[in-house]
Design a protein around this motif. Structure first.
Motif, PDB file in Angstrom:
ATOM      1  N   ASP A   1       0.907  -0.998   0.082  1.00 18.63           N
ATOM      2  CA  ASP A   1      -0.073  -0.062   0.132  1.00 18.63           C
ATOM      3  C   ASP A   1       0.960   1.185  -0.175  1.00 18.63           C
ATOM      4  O   ASP A   1       1.782   1.563   1.007  1.00 18.63           O
TER       5      ASP A   1
ATOM      6  N   ARG B   1      -0.219   8.218   8.134  1.00 22.61           N
ATOM      7  CA  ARG B   1       0.065   7.077   9.244  1.00 22.61           C
ATOM      8  C   ARG B   1      -1.481   6.564   9.353  1.00 22.61           C
ATOM      9  O   ARG B   1      -1.707   5.477   9.569  1.00 22.61           O
TER      10      ARG B   1
ATOM     11  N   PHE C   1      -3.182   4.080   7.156  1.00 22.11           N
ATOM     12  CA  PHE C   1      -2.909   2.368   6.962  1.00 22.11           C
ATOM     13  C   PHE C   1      -3.861   1.614   8.106  1.00 22.11           C
ATOM     14  O   PHE C   1      -3.403   1.231   9.272  1.00 22.11           O
TER      15      PHE C   1
ATOM     16  N   SER D   1      -6.583  -0.142   3.554  1.00 22.71           N
ATOM     17  CA  SER D   1      -5.350  -0.851   3.718  1.00 22.71           C
ATOM     18  C   SER D   1      -5.288  -2.095   4.200  1.00 22.71           C
ATOM     19  O   SER D   1      -6.208  -2.682   4.879  1.00 22.71           O
TER      20      SER D   1
ATOM     21  N   GLU E   1       2.935  -4.556   2.553  1.00 18.49           N
ATOM     22  CA  GLU E   1       4.147  -3.497   2.989  1.00 18.49           C
ATOM     23  C   GLU E   1       3.366  -2.139   2.817  1.00 18.49           C
ATOM     24  O   GLU E   1       2.607  -1.866   1.907  1.00 18.49           O
ATOM     25  N   LYS E   2       3.994  -1.590   3.611  1.00 18.36           N
ATOM     26  CA  LYS E   2       3.383  -0.004   3.867  1.00 18.36           C
ATOM     27  C   LYS E   2       4.697   1.003   3.450  1.00 18.36           C
ATOM     28  O   LYS E   2       5.636   0.886   4.096  1.00 18.36           O
TER      29      LYS E   2
ATOM     30  N   VAL F   1       6.416   1.310   8.646  1.00 17.52           N
ATOM     31  CA  VAL F   1       6.134   2.263   7.370  1.00 17.52           C
ATOM     32  C   VAL F   1       7.497   2.696   6.791  1.00 17.52           C
ATOM     33  O   VAL F   1       8.317   3.301   7.562  1.00 17.52           O
TER      34      VAL F   1
END
Length: 276
Positions: free
Chosen positions: A5, A93, A96, A102, A107-108, A136
């Protein structure tokens, strides 16, 4: 299979013109065009920010590449104000989560695109640290004159995650560099009609470190050459002084020797030429 994402944070502060903003949109568009887009691949969210962040769309708003590209193409810039990067990082932030599309096992990633420092560097650094503490990965894309120690490095957390170019006209050169970073399995190409930045290339700042090391090595070689030259000059000077001392001793020795046979005492001596 790798899937992620990805949030694009795009600076729209008053220092950025409409033309420069369009280059930013083209940058995001071209990167997205090479990514594998889908619910089992890469999902993209876009946030604009100046004094406050504006979420353009969430991760699951557009799940096909064509609909996503069309949405990116039609993003417009507002009037622009100050640069509150900290608040934009905090906003990303919060994206997510399941409510914003999300995925918990994805993976962020946050890609922050900016042309300079924010209004509050301490708050920006803290917001970026909170993102990294939440697993992240943060990348910083800087457009303009960025050096080691700039805020962009606080945002990214490490030099390897910082990418810079000298102007918005050249940001397209970062597309084939960023694509495999965001999607290792994606096929990417150079952007058509992308101007090359004069006397430089797009890079991660790790290249800057390499260039600095090479420069330092070159300077060291130059210093070594100067020292060697000075040493050689001193050696030649020592030989010359030794020669003059020996010559002086020889001259004194001649003066104390008996006069030649052709000199008559009481008469002026005939000029005598010494052959050294």
């Amino acid at each position: 299979m790798y899937f992620a994402d990805v949030v694009f944070l795009i600076d729209t502060s008053s220092s950025i013109s409409q033309t420069q903003f369009q280059h930013s949109i083209d940058f995001v568009y071209n990167i997205t065009n090479f990514l594998r887009i889908g619910t089992q691949d890469i999902q993209v969210s876009v946030v604009l920010y100046d004094k406050k962040p504006i979420g353009v769309f969430d991760f699951d708003t557009y799940i096909t590449k064509q609909s996503l590209l069309n949405a990116i193409k039609h993003i417009h810039k507002g009037i622009g104000a100050s640069t509150n990067t900290a608040k934009a990082l905090d906003y990303s932030r919060a994206l997510f989560n399941l409510q914003n599309g999300s995925r918990s096992n994805a993976e962020k990633v946050v890609v922050t695109l900016t042309d300079g420092d924010s209004d509050d560097r301490i708050s920006t650094k803290h917001a970026a640290e909170l993102l990294r503490n939440n697993n992240v990965t943060v990348y910083g894309v800087g457009v303009g004159d960025f050096t080691h120690g700039s805020e962009i490095f606080d945002i990214a957390g490490k030099s390897a995650n910082v990418y810079t170019v000298g102007g918005f006209d050249y940001i397209c050169n970062l597309v084939p560099i960023m694509v495999p970073v965001l999607d290792p399995s994606a096929t990417h190409h150079m952007v058509n009609n992308c101007p090359q930045e004069p006397s430089t290339t797009p890079h991660s700042t790790t290249i800057l470190v390499t260039n600095y090391s090479a420069k330092t090595s070159s300077e060291d070689k130059g210093k070594t050459g100067v020292i060697a030259g000075v040493t050689a000059s001193i050696s030649l000077l020592s030989l010359l002084l030794l020669f003059l001392v020996l010559r002086r001793k020889c001259s004194r020795k001649r003066k104390i020797e008996s006069p030649p046979d052709d000199i008559i005492v009481g008469q002026a001596p005939r000029k005598t030429t010494f052959i050294n």
